[in-house]
Design an enzyme around this catalytic site. Structure first.
Site, PDB file in Angstrom:
ATOM      1  N   HIS A 108       0.862  -1.188   0.000  1.00 32.11           N
ATOM      2  CA  HIS A 108       0.000   0.000   0.000  1.00 32.11           C
ATOM      3  C   HIS A 108       0.898   1.238   0.000  1.00 32.11           C
ATOM      4  O   HIS A 108       1.460   1.593   1.039  1.00 32.11           O
ATOM      5  CB  HIS A 108      -0.906   0.017   1.246  1.00 32.11           C
ATOM      6  CG  HIS A 108      -1.823  -1.167   1.336  1.00 32.11           C
ATOM      7  ND1 HIS A 108      -3.117  -1.144   0.863  1.00 32.11           N
ATOM      8  CD2 HIS A 108      -1.645  -2.409   1.840  1.00 32.11           C
ATOM      9  CE1 HIS A 108      -3.691  -2.320   1.070  1.00 32.11           C
ATOM     10  NE2 HIS A 108      -2.816  -3.120   1.665  1.00 32.11           N
TER      11      HIS A 108
ATOM     12  N   ARG B  92      -0.078   4.310  -0.602  1.00 32.53           N
ATOM     13  CA  ARG B  92      -0.804   5.519  -0.115  1.00 32.53           C
ATOM     14  C   ARG B  92      -0.636   6.710  -1.072  1.00 32.53           C
ATOM     15  O   ARG B  92      -1.028   6.632  -2.179  1.00 32.53           O
ATOM     16  CB  ARG B  92      -0.335   5.910   1.300  1.00 32.53           C
ATOM     17  CG  ARG B  92      -0.232   4.753   2.292  1.00 32.53           C
ATOM     18  CD  ARG B  92      -1.556   4.169   2.693  1.00 32.53           C
ATOM     19  NE  ARG B  92      -1.419   3.312   3.877  1.00 32.53           N
ATOM     20  CZ  ARG B  92      -2.243   2.299   4.160  1.00 32.53           C
ATOM     21  NH1 ARG B  92      -3.261   2.004   3.372  1.00 32.53           N
ATOM     22  NH2 ARG B  92      -2.068   1.578   5.244  1.00 32.53           N
TER      23      ARG B  92
ATOM     24  N   ASN C 148      -6.598   0.826  -2.351  1.00 28.97           N
ATOM     25  CA  ASN C 148      -7.484   1.424  -1.328  1.00 28.97           C
ATOM     26  C   ASN C 148      -6.911   2.754  -0.835  1.00 28.97           C
ATOM     27  O   ASN C 148      -6.735   2.989   0.349  1.00 28.97           O
ATOM     28  CB  ASN C 148      -7.703   0.462  -0.146  1.00 28.97           C
ATOM     29  CG  ASN C 148      -6.418   0.079   0.573  1.00 28.97           C
ATOM     30  OD1 ASN C 148      -5.348   0.025  -0.035  1.00 28.97           O
ATOM     31  ND2 ASN C 148      -6.511  -0.180   1.866  1.00 28.97           N
TER      32      ASN C 148
ATOM     33  N   HIS D 252      -3.180 -12.378   2.019  1.00 25.58           N
ATOM     34  CA  HIS D 252      -2.881 -12.621   3.431  1.00 25.58           C
ATOM     35  C   HIS D 252      -3.683 -13.732   4.113  1.00 25.58           C
ATOM     36  O   HIS D 252      -4.477 -13.490   5.000  1.00 25.58           O
ATOM     37  CB  HIS D 252      -2.948 -11.327   4.249  1.00 25.58           C
ATOM     38  CG  HIS D 252      -4.093 -10.402   3.934  1.00 25.58           C
ATOM     39  ND1 HIS D 252      -5.386 -10.823   3.817  1.00 25.58           N
ATOM     40  CD2 HIS D 252      -4.114  -9.059   3.727  1.00 25.58           C
ATOM     41  CE1 HIS D 252      -6.150  -9.785   3.553  1.00 25.58           C
ATOM     42  NE2 HIS D 252      -5.411  -8.707   3.478  1.00 25.58           N
TER      43      HIS D 252
ATOM     44  N   ASP E   7       2.327  -7.032   2.549  1.00 23.34           N
ATOM     45  CA  ASP E   7       1.143  -6.238   2.922  1.00 23.34           C
ATOM     46  C   ASP E   7       1.597  -4.965   3.649  1.00 23.34           C
ATOM     47  O   ASP E   7       1.059  -4.592   4.687  1.00 23.34           O
ATOM     48  CB  ASP E   7       0.152  -7.034   3.780  1.00 23.34           C
ATOM     49  CG  ASP E   7      -1.180  -6.304   3.932  1.00 23.34           C
ATOM     50  OD1 ASP E   7      -1.392  -5.269   3.269  1.00 23.34           O
ATOM     51  OD2 ASP E   7      -2.006  -6.770   4.751  1.00 23.34           O
TER      52      ASP E   7
ATOM     53  N   HIS F 186       1.170   3.611   8.364  1.00 22.80           N
ATOM     54  CA  HIS F 186       0.359   4.633   9.034  1.00 22.80           C
ATOM     55  C   HIS F 186       1.316   5.503   9.837  1.00 22.80           C
ATOM     56  O   HIS F 186       2.421   5.068  10.155  1.00 22.80           O
ATOM     57  CB  HIS F 186      -0.639   3.986   9.998  1.00 22.80           C
ATOM     58  CG  HIS F 186      -1.630   3.076   9.328  1.00 22.80           C
ATOM     59  ND1 HIS F 186      -2.715   3.540   8.628  1.00 22.80           N
ATOM     60  CD2 HIS F 186      -1.699   1.725   9.269  1.00 22.80           C
ATOM     61  CE1 HIS F 186      -3.420   2.510   8.162  1.00 22.80           C
ATOM     62  NE2 HIS F 186      -2.818   1.396   8.530  1.00 22.80           N
TER      63      HIS F 186
HETATM   64  C1  NCD Z   1      -4.243  -2.590   4.993  1.00 18.97           C
HETATM   65  C2  NCD Z   1      -4.160  -1.090   4.842  1.00 18.97           C
HETATM   66  O1  NCD Z   1      -3.878  -0.418   5.831  1.00 18.97           O
HETATM   67  O2  NCD Z   1      -4.373  -0.574   3.720  1.00 18.97           O
HETATM   68  N1  NCD Z   1      -4.294  -2.896   6.395  1.00 18.97           N
HETATM   69  C3  NCD Z   1      -4.006  -4.068   6.981  1.00 18.97           C
HETATM   70  O3  NCD Z   1      -4.152  -4.170   8.207  1.00 18.97           O
HETATM   71  N2  NCD Z   1      -3.544  -5.086   6.292  1.00 18.97           N
HETATM   72  C4  NCD Z   1      -5.416  -3.092   4.223  1.00 18.97           C
HETATM   73  C5  NCD Z   1      -5.444  -4.573   4.025  1.00 18.97           C
HETATM   74  O4  NCD Z   1      -4.579  -5.137   3.346  1.00 18.97           O
HETATM   75  O5  NCD Z   1      -6.372  -5.224   4.498  1.00 18.97           O
HETATM   76 ZN    ZN Z   2      -3.144  -4.963   2.220  1.00 22.68          ZN
HETATM   77 ZN    ZN Z   3      -6.334  -6.892   3.226  1.00 21.82          ZN
END
Ligand code: NCD
Ligand code: ZN
Ligand code: ZN
Ligand code: ZN
Length: 357
Positions: free
Chosen positions: A24, A26, A56, A160, A222, A226
């Protein structure tokens, strides 16, 4: 020759074509968490040559225009190579997905960061597009997705996998179109760190390790960055793109995974998945020179303060590993060396006719 992780111990290993198919990055309206630049530099620092970007984002990559904007942003700012996923959550995004050159259609069947959960009743329609689908789902959602994958002969990637029952379900129904992944945090960690899906128990972890290279095709981070502040308020996700390779190589060096299965989850299977999308990828004669060099001569504690990611915190903090990424090469050029990205570190989309940008 390096044949079995338990015995020989050379100090430097060449890892062919490490790729992280779940990241991700972002950016857009969440630049406080990560940017394309910081996240892809983090990937190179982690020895990763290419990433699959997750959609996302805010706004989500769920329509043609945002997809084009994402591609433009990535083409300018990415330091490593990449592919783009596309999010389908409603009828409109479903109609848009048909005309976009996407890697996977990402479908969220359960709540996680962002709220792009697929509208009820649309899952079958997603598979009817006959484009590769990647899902975030629980056991029930996985079962349904597997059913539609078989009915419409649509490639399905299950993200995952974290529970023994999920591994068993997938093992029973796996065919050449169905692939799945495990993350390092579900493999190595216990406890209640905020992450989706939640960490499993020792029984679940045993099932994951036993299935690596057979039922479980790949390991992906994954990477879900944050800010520290957001984490303190319970945000789900782990900053993981820089620890994936050090953790997996450490498992190899310690004999916790055989060389055969390491090679399968880190090289052969990611390459096979990319090739099934028409993407030429992989190290070897006539292939691309993507590789990283990892030093295994000394152990050290993971220190998130040194991450290139903006998210400089990790549940792996303090864990001893025996593999340090010293260089990352992409398309025959050195993109990362001795702790820093080089001036040559400029990413490009992976494509069927991959050539110098
Ligand atoms: C992911 C995210 O923060 O975008 N978070 C997570 O806990 N894995 C989203 C996801 O892969 O489900
Ligand atoms: Zn993810
Ligand atoms: Zn996910
Ligand atoms: Zn431009």
């Amino acid at each position: 020759a390096y044949t079995d992780g338990a015995h020989a111990s050379p100090t430097r290993l060449i890892i062919p074509s490490p790729v992280d198919l779940h990241v991700h990055l972002r950016d857009f309206e969440q630049r406080q968490k990560e940017t394309v630049a910081s996240g892809t530099r983090a990937a190179l620092a982690g020895g990763i040559c290419a990433v699959a970007d997750m959609p996302n984002t805010v706004p989500p990559v769920a329509d043609r225009e945002t997809y084009e904007r994402r591609l433009e942003l990535m083409s300018h700012d990415a330091a490593c190579d990449f592919v783009l996923n596309f999010c389908v959550d409603d009828k409109y995004s479903l109609s848009q997905a048909a005309s976009v050159d996407l890697f996977f259609i990402k479908v969220f069947l359960g709540e996680t960061t962002g709220s792009y959960v697929l509208e009820k009743g649309l899952l079958e329609n997603v598979f009817m597009l006959r484009k590769p689908v990647a899902i975030h789902a629980d056991l029930k959602g996985m079962r349904e997705a597997i059913k539609y994958s078989k009915r419409y002969e649509t490639p399905l990637h299950i993200c995952h996998v974290s529970r023994r029952e999920e591994v068993e379900l997938i093992a029973r129904h796996k065919d050449e179109r169905i692939t799945c992944e495990a993350t390092p945090h579900h493999l190595f960690l216990s406890g209640d760190h905020a992450v989706k899906p939640p960490l499993g128990n020792a029984n679940d972890r045993d099932a994951l390790w036993a299935a690596l290279g057979t039922t479980i095709d790949i390991v992906a981070s994954d990477h879900a960055p944050h800010t520290l502040e957001e984490k303190e308020h319970g945000a789900f996700g782990i900053s993981g793109v820089e620890t994936l390779l050090p953790l997996m190589v450490t498992a190899l060096v310690r004999g916790e995974i055989s060389f055969k299965h390491f090679y399968a989850v880190m090289h052969e299977n990611p390459k096979r998945i990319l090739r099934s999308h028409g993407i030429e990828y992989g190290f070897g004669v006539g292939g691309r020179a993507d590789f990283s060099i990892v030093d295994t001569s000394e152990s050290y504690a993971i220190d998130p303060a040194l991450f290139h990611s903006k998210a400089k915190h990790s549940p792996f903090s303090g864990m001893e590993v025996e593999a340090r990424v010293v260089e990352t090469w992409v398309r025959g050029k050195r993109f990362f060396s001795n702790g820093a990205c080089t001036n040559e570190a400029r990413g490009a989309p992976l494509s069927a006719f991959s050539k110098e940008p």
